[in-house]
Design a protein around this motif. Structure first.
Motif, PDB file in Angstrom:
ATOM      1  N   VAL A 106      20.385  22.790 103.801  1.00 51.37           N
ATOM      2  CA  VAL A 106      21.206  23.933 104.230  1.00 51.37           C
ATOM      3  C   VAL A 106      21.958  24.525 103.048  1.00 51.37           C
ATOM      4  N   VAL A 107      22.624  23.675 102.283  1.00 54.04           N
ATOM      5  CA  VAL A 107      23.383  24.170 101.133  1.00 54.04           C
ATOM      6  C   VAL A 107      22.446  24.745 100.074  1.00 54.04           C
ATOM      7  N   GLY A 108      21.326  24.067  99.815  1.00 44.09           N
ATOM      8  CA  GLY A 108      20.407  24.536  98.778  1.00 44.09           C
ATOM      9  C   GLY A 108      19.817  25.892  99.092  1.00 44.09           C
ATOM     10  N   PHE A 109      19.274  26.039 100.293  1.00 43.55           N
ATOM     11  CA  PHE A 109      18.607  27.302 100.625  1.00 43.55           C
ATOM     12  C   PHE A 109      19.613  28.414 100.898  1.00 43.55           C
ATOM     13  N   ALA A 221       7.310  38.127  92.162  1.00 40.48           N
ATOM     14  CA  ALA A 221       7.110  36.800  91.584  1.00 40.48           C
ATOM     15  C   ALA A 221       8.350  36.330  90.833  1.00 40.48           C
ATOM     16  N   ILE A 222       8.996  37.217  90.103  1.00 39.35           N
ATOM     17  CA  ILE A 222      10.197  36.839  89.359  1.00 39.35           C
ATOM     18  C   ILE A 222      11.337  36.519  90.318  1.00 39.35           C
ATOM     19  N   ILE A 223      11.454  37.289  91.410  1.00 34.39           N
ATOM     20  CA  ILE A 223      12.488  37.008  92.405  1.00 34.39           C
ATOM     21  C   ILE A 223      12.246  35.652  93.052  1.00 34.39           C
ATOM     22  N   ALA A 224      10.994  35.359  93.380  1.00 36.73           N
ATOM     23  CA  ALA A 224      10.679  34.060  93.975  1.00 36.73           C
ATOM     24  C   ALA A 224      10.983  32.926  93.015  1.00 36.73           C
ATOM     25  N   SER A 225      10.657  33.101  91.752  1.00 36.99           N
ATOM     26  CA  SER A 225      10.957  32.074  90.759  1.00 36.99           C
ATOM     27  C   SER A 225      12.463  31.884  90.601  1.00 36.99           C
ATOM     28  N   SER A 226      13.224  32.967  90.625  1.00 34.83           N
ATOM     29  CA  SER A 226      14.676  32.865  90.541  1.00 34.83           C
ATOM     30  C   SER A 226      15.251  32.154  91.755  1.00 34.83           C
ATOM     31  N   VAL A 228      13.732  29.855  93.659  1.00 31.61           N
ATOM     32  CA  VAL A 228      13.412  28.429  93.574  1.00 31.61           C
ATOM     33  C   VAL A 228      14.322  27.735  92.564  1.00 31.61           C
ATOM     34  N   GLY A 229      14.541  28.370  91.413  1.00 27.80           N
ATOM     35  CA  GLY A 229      15.425  27.779  90.414  1.00 27.80           C
ATOM     36  C   GLY A 229      16.854  27.652  90.906  1.00 27.80           C
ATOM     37  N   THR A 230      17.338  28.639  91.669  1.00 27.73           N
ATOM     38  CA  THR A 230      18.694  28.575  92.196  1.00 27.73           C
ATOM     39  C   THR A 230      18.828  27.477  93.242  1.00 27.73           C
ATOM     40  N   VAL A 231      17.809  27.319  94.087  1.00 30.41           N
ATOM     41  CA  VAL A 231      17.836  26.245  95.086  1.00 30.41           C
ATOM     42  C   VAL A 231      17.894  24.883  94.396  1.00 30.41           C
ATOM     43  N   SER A 289       9.998  22.183  91.637  1.00 30.72           N
ATOM     44  CA  SER A 289       9.433  22.446  90.313  1.00 30.72           C
ATOM     45  C   SER A 289       7.956  22.805  90.407  1.00 30.72           C
ATOM     46  N   LEU A 290       7.205  22.133  91.278  1.00 30.33           N
ATOM     47  CA  LEU A 290       5.791  22.473  91.447  1.00 30.33           C
ATOM     48  C   LEU A 290       5.623  23.893  91.967  1.00 30.33           C
ATOM     49  N   VAL A 291       6.464  24.282  92.917  1.00 29.64           N
ATOM     50  CA  VAL A 291       6.408  25.668  93.407  1.00 29.64           C
ATOM     51  C   VAL A 291       6.744  26.638  92.285  1.00 29.64           C
ATOM     52  N   ASN A 292       7.733  26.279  91.480  1.00 32.27           N
ATOM     53  CA  ASN A 292       8.118  27.146  90.361  1.00 32.27           C
ATOM     54  C   ASN A 292       7.007  27.233  89.324  1.00 32.27           C
ATOM     55  N   PHE A 293       6.311  26.114  89.052  1.00 32.33           N
ATOM     56  CA  PHE A 293       5.189  26.127  88.115  1.00 32.33           C
ATOM     57  C   PHE A 293       4.083  27.047  88.625  1.00 32.33           C
TER      58      PHE A 293
END
Length: 340
Positions: A106-109, A221-226, A228-231, A289-293
């Motif tokens: 909950v907090v992460g997402f 793609a950049i928004i999705a990567s951002s 995932v990194g923020t989560v 990390s795998l999703v981010n890769f």
């Protein structure tokens, strides 16, 4: 003959005019999810899906209440009654991990969604507009970029006896949006001079429509990567705050389990108390990390083309891991060619 052929050609022309328009949307929709098609992204999404199912179905999966005490089974190792052993108060560790998954996700997402929204608004607008507005938004981003996140969260959380998860996620989002906004600003500045953006400006399109329709699809793609990194950063921040005791024990999560294990001398003898929680943190971080890769492979043209060539070669039965690539010839030529 002319009277019969004239009405027959009109429907064929209309059909030919409407037929190509239908498949055009399918490729665009498919391209939006192409970043999640490779093996890394699929593996990360599968692990992430397991955690989501555990969080949603926690009351059905956990055999005990996470705070239920059994004083006849104190610090017991894993057994049939307690799959991951018990704590110093006889609480079931497995049930605590299952219920603690909720708070972490909950907090992460929530922090990821809030931080990504702010990063998109500030970063894209700062990259598209010019002059003092762009410089002001850029300066605001730089200020939040250097704000120490952990001390700020400790100060805010210490003002509440029982800080809610929404507040923790909000503070994590405030301290985590600046890096994504900086990346989006740089990418938007490279897009604003493209022909399709200039054509939209020449046609008198409004600012919000140029950003939403013309630019955001190219920044997916950049928004999705951002995101995932923020989560990932939010999950690590939450567990760190819980481990150092800033978050009360009522907000049960994996960091709280590690806090009580450290406070009651579980290291290193009572391994079942702290290793499962640490493995869950590492496994969730690996999934993100795998999703981010996978997203990075989609964003980077070189990585994307290399991955597509490798997958195409595997489908043809060629060995792509070695230094020599086999070149097949058409049957009947009588020659076998090999390229080194």
């Amino acid at each position: 003959m002319s009277l019969t052929t004239a009405p027959a050609t009109a429907p064929t022309d209309d059909a030919s005019a409407t037929e190509p328009q239908r498949p055009r949307r399918a490729p665009r929709i498919g391209q939006s999810f192409a970043m999640f098609r490779n093996g890394k992204s699929l593996a990360g999404l599968a692990i992430l899906g397991v955690f989501v199912v555990v969080a949603v179905l926690a009351p059905l999966i956990a055999p005990y209440d996470p705070l239920e005490k059994d004083f006849m089974a104190l610090r017991q190792p894993p057994s049939a009654a307690h799959w991951l052993g018990t704590t110093h108060m006889g609480e079931d560790v497995f049930s605590q991990i299952v219920y603690g998954t909720r708070g972490v996700l909950v907090v992460g997402f929530l922090a990821g969604v809030l931080a990504t929204l702010v990063a998109v608004i500030v970063g894209v607008v700062a990259g598209y507009v010019a002059g003092w507005r762009s410089e002001s938004l850029s300066a605001l981003t730089n200020v939040f970029l250097v704000i120490p996140g952990l001390p700020l969260i400790i100060i805010v959380a210490s003002q509440y006896e029982d800080p809610p998860l929404m507040l923790i996620a909000g503070v994590l989002a405030i301290t985590g949006w600046a890096w994504g906004a900086r990346v989006l600003r740089a990418q938007t500045m490279s897009l604003r001079n493209r022909d399709f953006v200039q054509a939209a400006k020449a046609n008198g399109e409004k600012l919000w429509r140029i950003i939403a329709v013309e630019m955001l699809p190219n920044l997916t793609a950049i928004i999705a990567s951002s995101f995932v990194g923020t989560v990932t950063a939010a999950v690590l921040g939450l567990t760190t705050l819980a481990f150092i005791g800033v978050i009360p024990i009522t907000n049960l999560n994996w960091g709280t389990i590690l806090f009580w294990a450290q406070q009651n001398g579980a290291f290193p003898d009572y391994w079942w108390w702290y290793i499962p929680a640490g493995l869950c943190i590492a496994l969730l971080g690996m999934a993100l990390s795998l999703v981010n890769f996978g997203i990075d492979e989609y964003v980077n043209p070189r990585l994307r083309s290399a991955g597509e060539r490798a997958r195409a070669a595997r489908r043809k039965g060629l060995q792509v891991d070695g230094g020599v690539t086999e070149v097949r010839t058409v049957s009947g030529t009588g020659d076998d060619a090999r390229a080194g």
